[in-house]
Every structure is written in structure tokens, then in C-alpha cells.
Design an enzyme around this catalytic site. Structure first.
Site, PDB file in Angstrom:
ATOM      1  CD  GLU A 253       0.772   7.666   5.246  1.00  8.79           C
ATOM      2  OE1 GLU A 253       0.579   6.662   5.859  1.00  8.79           O
ATOM      3  OE2 GLU A 253       1.307   8.764   5.802  1.00  8.79           O
TER       4      GLU A 253
ATOM      5  CE1 TYR B  92       3.492   6.367  16.551  1.00  8.15           C
ATOM      6  CE2 TYR B  92       1.659   4.934  17.942  1.00  8.15           C
ATOM      7  CZ  TYR B  92       2.207   6.171  16.927  1.00  8.15           C
ATOM      8  OH  TYR B  92       1.310   7.090  16.720  1.00  8.15           O
TER       9      TYR B  92
ATOM     10  CB  SER C 210      -0.929  -0.029   1.125  1.00  9.72           C
ATOM     11  OG  SER C 210      -0.150  -0.458   2.377  1.00  9.72           O
TER      12      SER C 210
ATOM     13  CG  PHE D  11      10.408  12.817   7.774  1.00 10.09           C
ATOM     14  CD1 PHE D  11       9.534  13.751   8.169  1.00 10.09           C
ATOM     15  CD2 PHE D  11      10.704  12.407   6.546  1.00 10.09           C
ATOM     16  CE1 PHE D  11       8.977  14.442   7.143  1.00 10.09           C
ATOM     17  CE2 PHE D  11       9.920  13.218   5.749  1.00 10.09           C
ATOM     18  CZ  PHE D  11       9.275  14.396   5.871  1.00 10.09           C
TER      19      PHE D  11
ATOM     20  CG  HIS E  88       1.079   2.040   4.682  1.00 13.42           C
ATOM     21  ND1 HIS E  88       0.399   1.970   3.877  1.00 13.42           N
ATOM     22  CD2 HIS E  88       1.276   3.032   5.237  1.00 13.42           C
ATOM     23  CE1 HIS E  88      -0.179   3.164   3.967  1.00 13.42           C
ATOM     24  NE2 HIS E  88       0.365   3.734   4.676  1.00 13.42           N
TER      25      HIS E  88
ATOM     26  CG  ASP F 141       1.673  13.916  14.724  1.00 14.96           C
ATOM     27  OD1 ASP F 141       1.937  13.459  15.934  1.00 14.96           O
ATOM     28  OD2 ASP F 141       2.118  13.593  13.737  1.00 14.96           O
TER      29      ASP F 141
HETATM   30  P1  FAD Z   1      -2.846   7.092  20.873  1.00 15.62           P
HETATM   31  O1  FAD Z   1      -2.849   5.795  20.434  1.00 15.62           O
HETATM   32  O2  FAD Z   1      -3.844   7.875  21.501  1.00 15.62           O
HETATM   33  O3  FAD Z   1      -1.506   7.367  21.698  1.00 15.62           O
HETATM   34  C1  FAD Z   1      -0.912   8.684  22.030  1.00 15.62           C
HETATM   35  C2  FAD Z   1       0.112   8.389  23.258  1.00 15.62           C
HETATM   36  O4  FAD Z   1      -0.988   8.329  24.557  1.00 15.62           O
HETATM   37  C3  FAD Z   1       0.946   7.517  23.194  1.00 15.62           C
HETATM   38  O5  FAD Z   1       2.294   7.974  23.883  1.00 15.62           O
HETATM   39  C4  FAD Z   1       0.199   6.265  24.125  1.00 15.62           C
HETATM   40  O6  FAD Z   1       1.413   5.341  24.732  1.00 15.62           O
HETATM   41  C5  FAD Z   1      -0.748   7.183  25.091  1.00 15.62           C
HETATM   42  N1  FAD Z   1      -1.800   6.580  25.673  1.00 15.62           N
HETATM   43  C6  FAD Z   1      -2.590   5.869  24.838  1.00 15.62           C
HETATM   44  N2  FAD Z   1      -3.885   5.442  25.414  1.00 15.62           N
HETATM   45  C7  FAD Z   1      -3.525   5.872  26.698  1.00 15.62           C
HETATM   46  C8  FAD Z   1      -4.340   5.898  28.020  1.00 15.62           C
HETATM   47  N3  FAD Z   1      -5.639   5.322  27.874  1.00 15.62           N
HETATM   48  N4  FAD Z   1      -3.783   6.657  28.987  1.00 15.62           N
HETATM   49  C9  FAD Z   1      -2.528   7.104  29.024  1.00 15.62           C
HETATM   50  N5  FAD Z   1      -1.828   7.181  27.590  1.00 15.62           N
HETATM   51  C10 FAD Z   1      -2.307   6.727  26.633  1.00 15.62           C
HETATM   52  N6  FAD Z   1      -1.167  12.030  12.530  1.00 15.62           N
HETATM   53  C11 FAD Z   1      -2.021  13.181  11.765  1.00 15.62           C
HETATM   54  O7  FAD Z   1      -2.306  14.117  12.189  1.00 15.62           O
HETATM   55  N7  FAD Z   1      -2.683  12.682  10.550  1.00 15.62           N
HETATM   56  C12 FAD Z   1      -2.318  11.520  10.117  1.00 15.62           C
HETATM   57  O8  FAD Z   1      -3.056  11.361   9.018  1.00 15.62           O
HETATM   58  C13 FAD Z   1      -1.476  10.742  10.545  1.00 15.62           C
HETATM   59  N8  FAD Z   1      -1.380   9.209  10.052  1.00 15.62           N
HETATM   60  C14 FAD Z   1      -0.636   8.426  10.756  1.00 15.62           C
HETATM   61  C15 FAD Z   1      -0.340   7.277  10.142  1.00 15.62           C
HETATM   62  C16 FAD Z   1       0.470   6.210  10.914  1.00 15.62           C
HETATM   63  C17 FAD Z   1       0.608   4.813  10.394  1.00 15.62           C
HETATM   64  C18 FAD Z   1       0.914   6.610  12.017  1.00 15.62           C
HETATM   65  C19 FAD Z   1       2.025   5.422  12.792  1.00 15.62           C
HETATM   66  C20 FAD Z   1       0.918   7.666  12.694  1.00 15.62           C
HETATM   67  C21 FAD Z   1       0.111   8.764  11.981  1.00 15.62           C
HETATM   68  N9  FAD Z   1      -0.229  10.078  12.415  1.00 15.62           N
HETATM   69  C22 FAD Z   1      -0.864  10.877  11.854  1.00 15.62           C
HETATM   70  C23 FAD Z   1       0.704  10.398  13.801  1.00 15.62           C
HETATM   71  C24 FAD Z   1      -0.379  10.233  14.808  1.00 15.62           C
HETATM   72  O9  FAD Z   1      -1.490  11.188  14.898  1.00 15.62           O
HETATM   73  C25 FAD Z   1       0.760  10.499  16.224  1.00 15.62           C
HETATM   74  O10 FAD Z   1       1.770   9.675  16.154  1.00 15.62           O
HETATM   75  C26 FAD Z   1       0.013  10.807  17.365  1.00 15.62           C
HETATM   76  O11 FAD Z   1       1.024  11.345  18.289  1.00 15.62           O
HETATM   77  C27 FAD Z   1      -0.380   9.658  18.181  1.00 15.62           C
HETATM   78  O12 FAD Z   1      -1.621   8.788  17.590  1.00 15.62           O
HETATM   79  P2  FAD Z   1      -2.203   7.536  18.134  1.00 15.62           P
HETATM   80  O13 FAD Z   1      -3.292   7.488  17.139  1.00 15.62           O
HETATM   81  O14 FAD Z   1      -0.942   6.639  18.082  1.00 15.62           O
HETATM   82  O15 FAD Z   1      -2.356   8.109  19.547  1.00 15.62           O
END
Ligand code: FAD
Length: 286
Positions: A17, A147, A15, A218, A268, A109
Site C-alpha cells: 500500500e 478490524y 500486496s 498509529f 497486505h 476517517d
Molecule cells: P464502516 O464499515 O462504515 O464502519 C464505520 C463504523 O460504523 C464502525 O464502527 C462500524 O462498526 C459502524 N457501522 C457500520 N455500519 C453501521 C450501521 N449500519 N449502523 C451503525 N453503525 C455501523 N481511510 C481513508 O480516509 N482513506 C483510505 O485510503 C483508507 N484506507 C483504509 C484501508 C484499510 C485496509 C483500512 C482497515 C482502513 C482504511 N481507512 C482509510 C480508514 C477507514 O476509513 C476508517 O477506519 C473509517 O473510520 C471506517 O471505515 P469503514 O469503511 O470501516 O467504515
């Protein structure tokens, strides 16, 4: 088509992106590059959302175009940072109306320019809250981010896997990882997730190296490391894009081969809207 059905066939998925470009020239360039990548018959295409300050409308327009005008399987990235339930519901209805069946659900982010994530009190705090809200509706195939080198804000690698398990238990069909260059992190991550009871496919995220300075930036942002021997190879050629390209593509080919040979369910590619490196890597490994 739902991506989980593609993964269930046991075939490796490939895939690509893209992010929505903002400038006219970049739009043209993206069109040409998508054209080149289409020749590789990707399993699906994903479009980022709000990343790096891009607008949400542009993401929705691009995913709609690729899904409905080009006719590819797509996955929309969607973040919940500071969103209300009403807004998320409207957006989910849009995806359904446009027949976009796959979503990667993320927290998001910090806004452009910021380095620290500030929760401004939307209805969702973590990606797991959004996943729960969407999965309950039983309409979409859902992916989440993983991660291998731990999320930069995470308390510990174990906690990171614990939170991933929480996301998966709420209804995730597969995981796509952050970019990494040292495969041992991926293999170790997969082992740790399996021990924690996470059974869904974990697709590695690959970023081809074509510009050393850009890759350093990055990796600083996302917390991934560039292996020392690769740095030594690339550093003397920082200003030589051709040589960097050769070293970077050769590295990625070996990285991808090893991942596939050792059980990765697919790859990906973070294409950065370019096609040449991905086409060269893909042609060597297919
Ligand atoms: P979460 O899973 O919510 O985690 C965020 C942090 O909180 C982590 O440190 C986790 O350990 C911690 N955490 C999770 N749950 C809890 C809890 N219950 N209590 C306490 N701590 C907790 N960003 C964009 O803005 N747009 C995009 O299109 C985008 N695409 C992405 C695609 C991929 C494949 C990846 C890997 C990242 C992408 N990101 C994107 C970046 C992503 O938004 C960031 O990495 C963001 O900081 C974390 O997102 P997450 O969904 O992993 O968050």
C-alpha cells in the site's frame, strides 16, 4: 485483472500500500521505493485516498500511473465520507475509463486534525451504503476494511462483525484488515466472521515497525494494541532507529510466517512509501 481471480487461484497474495506524496523529494523517494518493491512481483498495489489530508487528485494520478504506466494490478482506496451519488458516479466512470478494476470501499476517517467522525449528510453514511451503490453496477472487484481489534467507534466486537457481514452481503469479494501486531486477534476475528457466515478471504494488514514513536501514534489512532513484550523490547531503543529496525523486522517476519502457516490468504503491507523493511521481511518469508 480482478484481485478476486488472483485469490481464487489459492496462491498467497502479497500486496503493498502507498499513499500519494505531497513534496517533490517524497515523490522521488516513492519512485525509488516502488522500484525496489517491484522486484518482489507483488500481486497488487493499493493507493490510499484522502487519508491524512492527501488530495484526491493525487490519489487518482498515482493509481492511474501505477496501473497504466507501470502495468501492475492495482486497487484504488475510495471513501464516501460526505460524497454525493453524482460525484461517486463520476469517479467510478474515471476508474473504469482508466481500467482500474479493483476498489476498496470505505467510509473514511475524520478530516485531518479531527478525532471524531462527523457525518455532514452526504448520500452515504456507512461504507455499506457505498458498497451497495457500486456493487449494483457489477463493474468492479470490491474489497472492504475489517478490524480484528474492532473499529474504535464500534459498539461491541459482535456488532462490528455484524456490520462487516452487512458489507460483505452487499457485494464484497475480500476483506483487508486494519494493522495489528498480536496474531491471536486476527485468528479470533476470522473465526468469528466465519461463524457469522462471512466466507470471503480476509487478508491481514501488516505494518513493519521501524520507528517506535510513530507506531505508538498509529496504534493510538486506529485502536490496535502493541503486545507488552514487544513494547518492553522496543522501549529502551526509542532513539536508536537501527536497533528498532532490527527488532521490528524480526518481529514482523515471525508475525507473517505464523499468519501464512495458519491459513492467511496473503499479506497486505502498509509500506508508508518505504521499501527497505518490506523487502527484508518479504525476502525472509517468500
Ligand atoms: P464502516 O464499515 O462504515 O464502519 C464505520 C463504523 O460504523 C464502525 O464502527 C462500524 O462498526 C459502524 N457501522 C457500520 N455500519 C453501521 C450501521 N449500519 N449502523 C451503525 N453503525 C455501523 N481511510 C481513508 O480516509 N482513506 C483510505 O485510503 C483508507 N484506507 C483504509 C484501508 C484499510 C485496509 C483500512 C482497515 C482502513 C482504511 N481507512 C482509510 C480508514 C477507514 O476509513 C476508517 O477506519 C473509517 O473510520 C471506517 O471505515 P469503514 O469503511 O470501516 O467504515
Amino acid at each position: 485483472m480482478k484481485i478476486r481471480d488472483i485469490l481464487n487461484t489459492g496462491e498467497k497474495s502479497f500486496s503493498f500500500e502507498f499513499f500519494p506524496p505531497r513534496q517533490y523529494n517524497s515523490i522521488l523517494e516513492l519512485g525509488i521505493n516502488i522500484g525496489q518493491l517491484l522486484k518482489l512481483s507483488p500481486s497488487f498495489i493499493s493507493v490510499t485516498y484522502g487519508a491524512g489530508g492527501s488530495t484526491q487528485d493525487a490519489s487518482f494520478n498515482l493509481i492511474d500511473y501505477i496501473n497504466n504506466k507501470i502495468g501492475l494490478v492495482t486497487m484504488a482506496h475510495y471513501t464516501c465520507v460526505n460524497a454525493t451519488k453524482e460525484k461517486v458516479q463520476r469517479d467510478l466512470d474515471f476508474f473504469e475509463e482508466k481500467n482500474i478494476e479493483n476498489l476498496i470501499l470505505l467510509r473514511g476517517d475524520p478530516p485531518k486534525g479531527g478525532t471524531k467522525f462527523i457525518d455532514n449528510g452526504g448520500d452515504f453514511h456507512f461504507a455499506s451504503d457505498l458498497i451497495e451503490f457500486v456493487a449494483r453496477q457489477n463493474r468492479f472487484c470490491i474489497a472492504a476494511a475489517g478490524y480484528p481489534e474492532s473499529h474504535p467507534e464500534s459498539e461491541s466486537p459482535d456488532k462490528d462483525v455484524e456490520y462487516l457481514k452487512c458489507k460483505v452481503d452487499k457485494g464484497v469479494d475480500f476483506v483487508v484488515t486494519q494493522l495489528f501486531f498480536d496474531n491471536s486477534y486476527y485468528f479470533d476475528f476470522v473465526n468469528r466472521t466465519r461463524k457469522a457466515g462471512i466466507t470471503v478471504p480476509i487478508i491481514p494488514g501488516i505494518m513493519p515497525i521501524t520507528n517506535f514513536k510513530q507506531i505508538k501514534k498509529f496504534t493510538q489512532m486506529c485502536g490496535s494494541k502493541i503486545p507488552g513484550d514487544l513494547v518492553q523490547k522496543l522501549e529502551p531503543y526509542q532513539e536508536d532507529l537501527l536497533k528498532t529496525y532490527e527488532i521490528g523486522v524480526e518481529f514482523s517476519i515471525n508475525q507473517c510466517r505464523e499468519l501464512l502457516e495458519h491459513g492467511a490468504p496473503g499479506l497486505h503491507f502498509y509500506t508508508l512509501n518505504k521499501s527497505r523493511a518490506t523487502v527484508d521481511i518479504f525476502s525472509s518469508i517468500k
